[in-house]
Design a protein around this motif. Sequence first.
Motif, PDB file in Angstrom:
ATOM      1  N   GLN A  31      23.173  33.164  56.201  1.00 52.33           N
ATOM      2  CA  GLN A  31      22.756  34.599  56.755  1.00 52.33           C
ATOM      3  C   GLN A  31      21.142  34.539  57.410  1.00 52.33           C
ATOM      4  O   GLN A  31      20.546  33.278  57.000  1.00 52.33           O
ATOM      5  CB  GLN A  31      22.644  35.712  55.519  1.00 52.33           C
ATOM      6  N   GLY A  32      20.881  35.430  58.253  1.00 50.36           N
ATOM      7  CA  GLY A  32      19.612  35.460  58.551  1.00 50.36           C
ATOM      8  C   GLY A  32      18.607  35.810  57.617  1.00 50.36           C
ATOM      9  O   GLY A  32      18.942  36.661  56.410  1.00 50.36           O
ATOM     10  N   PRO A  33      17.371  35.813  57.778  1.00 46.98           N
ATOM     11  CA  PRO A  33      16.238  36.094  56.882  1.00 46.98           C
ATOM     12  C   PRO A  33      16.198  37.707  56.710  1.00 46.98           C
ATOM     13  O   PRO A  33      16.528  38.346  57.718  1.00 46.98           O
ATOM     14  CB  PRO A  33      14.772  35.622  57.282  1.00 46.98           C
ATOM     15  N   GLN A  52       6.300  43.564  53.223  1.00 49.23           N
ATOM     16  CA  GLN A  52       5.426  43.388  54.234  1.00 49.23           C
ATOM     17  C   GLN A  52       3.956  43.854  53.647  1.00 49.23           C
ATOM     18  O   GLN A  52       3.996  44.905  53.226  1.00 49.23           O
ATOM     19  CB  GLN A  52       5.713  43.971  55.542  1.00 49.23           C
ATOM     20  N   ALA A  65       0.607  43.502  62.711  1.00 50.28           N
ATOM     21  CA  ALA A  65       1.631  44.289  62.927  1.00 50.28           C
ATOM     22  C   ALA A  65       1.720  45.691  63.938  1.00 50.28           C
ATOM     23  O   ALA A  65       2.444  46.584  63.335  1.00 50.28           O
ATOM     24  CB  ALA A  65       2.491  44.525  61.624  1.00 50.28           C
ATOM     25  N   PHE A 109      13.549  39.456  70.064  1.00 49.29           N
ATOM     26  CA  PHE A 109      13.383  38.172  70.114  1.00 49.29           C
ATOM     27  C   PHE A 109      14.475  37.299  69.811  1.00 49.29           C
ATOM     28  O   PHE A 109      15.469  37.639  69.115  1.00 49.29           O
ATOM     29  CB  PHE A 109      12.169  37.948  69.096  1.00 49.29           C
ATOM     30  N   TYR A 138      14.983  33.530  67.870  1.00 53.50           N
ATOM     31  CA  TYR A 138      14.094  32.567  67.151  1.00 53.50           C
ATOM     32  C   TYR A 138      15.143  31.383  67.203  1.00 53.50           C
ATOM     33  O   TYR A 138      16.245  31.608  67.025  1.00 53.50           O
ATOM     34  CB  TYR A 138      13.706  33.210  65.640  1.00 53.50           C
ATOM     35  N   GLN A 161      16.199  28.135  64.772  1.00 52.67           N
ATOM     36  CA  GLN A 161      16.056  27.647  63.345  1.00 52.67           C
ATOM     37  C   GLN A 161      17.039  26.297  63.431  1.00 52.67           C
ATOM     38  O   GLN A 161      18.197  26.355  63.404  1.00 52.67           O
ATOM     39  CB  GLN A 161      16.481  28.518  62.088  1.00 52.67           C
ATOM     40  N   PRO A 173      12.239  29.418  60.676  1.00 51.26           N
ATOM     41  CA  PRO A 173      12.567  29.826  61.944  1.00 51.26           C
ATOM     42  C   PRO A 173      11.362  29.822  62.939  1.00 51.26           C
ATOM     43  O   PRO A 173      10.117  29.855  62.445  1.00 51.26           O
ATOM     44  CB  PRO A 173      13.116  31.114  61.651  1.00 51.26           C
ATOM     45  N   LEU A 219       9.662  30.884  66.827  1.00 48.10           N
ATOM     46  CA  LEU A 219       9.841  31.918  68.170  1.00 48.10           C
ATOM     47  C   LEU A 219      10.332  30.979  69.224  1.00 48.10           C
ATOM     48  O   LEU A 219       9.686  30.264  69.569  1.00 48.10           O
ATOM     49  CB  LEU A 219       8.602  32.594  68.403  1.00 48.10           C
ATOM     50  N   SER A 278      10.522  35.899  73.551  1.00 48.09           N
ATOM     51  CA  SER A 278      10.607  37.431  73.455  1.00 48.09           C
ATOM     52  C   SER A 278      11.339  37.593  74.336  1.00 48.09           C
ATOM     53  O   SER A 278      11.548  37.132  75.661  1.00 48.09           O
ATOM     54  CB  SER A 278       9.291  37.966  73.449  1.00 48.09           C
ATOM     55  N   TYR A 337      12.063  40.647  77.292  1.00 43.64           N
ATOM     56  CA  TYR A 337      11.628  41.702  77.909  1.00 43.64           C
ATOM     57  C   TYR A 337      12.619  42.535  78.635  1.00 43.64           C
ATOM     58  O   TYR A 337      13.630  42.089  79.014  1.00 43.64           O
ATOM     59  CB  TYR A 337      10.325  41.332  79.026  1.00 43.64           C
ATOM     60  N   LEU A 366      18.529  32.718  65.983  1.00 43.44           N
ATOM     61  CA  LEU A 366      18.447  34.061  65.202  1.00 43.44           C
ATOM     62  C   LEU A 366      18.355  34.944  66.492  1.00 43.44           C
ATOM     63  O   LEU A 366      17.168  35.040  67.057  1.00 43.44           O
ATOM     64  CB  LEU A 366      17.700  33.906  64.294  1.00 43.44           C
ATOM     65  N   THR A 415       4.929  48.851  63.355  1.00 47.16           N
ATOM     66  CA  THR A 415       4.795  48.077  62.625  1.00 47.16           C
ATOM     67  C   THR A 415       5.467  46.447  62.539  1.00 47.16           C
ATOM     68  O   THR A 415       5.336  45.917  61.833  1.00 47.16           O
ATOM     69  CB  THR A 415       5.916  48.931  61.283  1.00 47.16           C
ATOM     70  N   TYR A 416       6.454  46.553  63.665  1.00 43.65           N
ATOM     71  CA  TYR A 416       7.135  45.236  64.243  1.00 43.65           C
ATOM     72  C   TYR A 416       7.909  44.611  62.832  1.00 43.65           C
ATOM     73  O   TYR A 416       7.671  43.597  62.700  1.00 43.65           O
ATOM     74  CB  TYR A 416       6.136  44.337  64.494  1.00 43.65           C
ATOM     75  N   LYS A 417       8.584  45.453  62.123  1.00 43.04           N
ATOM     76  CA  LYS A 417       9.425  44.960  61.345  1.00 43.04           C
ATOM     77  C   LYS A 417      10.394  44.078  61.868  1.00 43.04           C
ATOM     78  O   LYS A 417      11.173  44.709  62.816  1.00 43.04           O
ATOM     79  CB  LYS A 417       9.976  46.060  60.400  1.00 43.04           C
ATOM     80  N   TYR A 418      11.034  42.992  61.528  1.00 43.17           N
ATOM     81  CA  TYR A 418      11.965  42.203  62.078  1.00 43.17           C
ATOM     82  C   TYR A 418      13.212  42.742  61.293  1.00 43.17           C
ATOM     83  O   TYR A 418      13.191  42.426  59.994  1.00 43.17           O
ATOM     84  CB  TYR A 418      11.474  40.648  61.826  1.00 43.17           C
ATOM     85  N   PHE A 421      16.739  40.529  61.191  1.00 40.33           N
ATOM     86  CA  PHE A 421      17.507  39.414  62.019  1.00 40.33           C
ATOM     87  C   PHE A 421      18.957  39.439  61.895  1.00 40.33           C
ATOM     88  O   PHE A 421      19.348  40.079  60.945  1.00 40.33           O
ATOM     89  CB  PHE A 421      17.211  38.030  61.033  1.00 40.33           C
ATOM     90  N   GLY A 422      19.481  38.855  62.799  1.00 42.16           N
ATOM     91  CA  GLY A 422      21.021  38.747  62.785  1.00 42.16           C
ATOM     92  C   GLY A 422      21.293  37.590  61.813  1.00 42.16           C
ATOM     93  O   GLY A 422      20.597  36.786  61.466  1.00 42.16           O
ATOM     94  N   THR A 423      22.621  37.389  61.742  1.00 39.61           N
ATOM     95  CA  THR A 423      22.987  36.095  60.920  1.00 39.61           C
ATOM     96  C   THR A 423      22.955  34.703  61.474  1.00 39.61           C
ATOM     97  O   THR A 423      22.778  33.862  61.007  1.00 39.61           O
ATOM     98  CB  THR A 423      24.426  36.228  60.510  1.00 39.61           C
TER      99      THR A 423
END
Lengths: 118, 111
Positions: A41-43, A48, A98, B34, B36, B38, B44, B46, B49, B51, B87, B96-99, B101-103
């Motif tokens: 899975q992804g993270p 935060q 952030a 984005f 990433y 891994q 992971p 980067l 990005s 755009y 990823l 807030t740039y909460k990430y 992620f996909g699997t």
Amino acid sequence: EAGVAQSPRYKIIEKRQSVAFWCNPISGHATLYWYQQILGQGPKLLIQFQNNGVVDDSQLPKDRFSAERLKGVDSTLKIQPAKLEDSAVYLCASSLRASGALSYNEQFFGPGTRLTVL
Amino acid sequence: RKEVEQDPGPFNVPEGATVAFNCTYSNSASQSFFWYRQDCRKEPKLLMSVYSSGNEDGRFTAQLNRASQYISLLIRDSKLSDSATYLCVVSPTSGTYKYIFGTGTRLKVLA
């Protein structure tokens, strides 16, 4: 420039035991993240921090997980008591901040702590 | 429906091939995107990005399609060293740039 440091790198415990992980972010990074990555899975974001305050802990299982970043620098994540399903890699990441420009928000990840719960 | 979806693969391609991955996201208000990379048992990192106008970095090209809510990554002239999990990351809120992620999509480039 030193990257994100984490310790320990590996930990094996039995269920119902406690465990703690440590993270030291890149110097000057205000934002710190803890992620859980289960195999395949992804993270997934657990918590935060912005400096020493919590920005988002909506996915942290608060009955067993806790985290702190008391001085706004390094951080610890604790699990008490551990369950089998907690077996995962726990990744710490940091970013300058952030908010604002995209360039400030790149997250840099540490090597992770691989936890096995037996 | 998952917030960010990727085909987990694996994609097995010969060296020199062109390969493309797609990633779909559910939140139409998502702000930042984005890719990433891994490597096995590593953290992971980067890759690039994404755009609105699309962007290219050497052999890698990323595209964003807001209308269809997907992003793509194209790798040209694949190298053995490109073997990794890619990823997709979506940041759904501004400020807030909460990430999220996909699997991940696993790529294996074969000699």
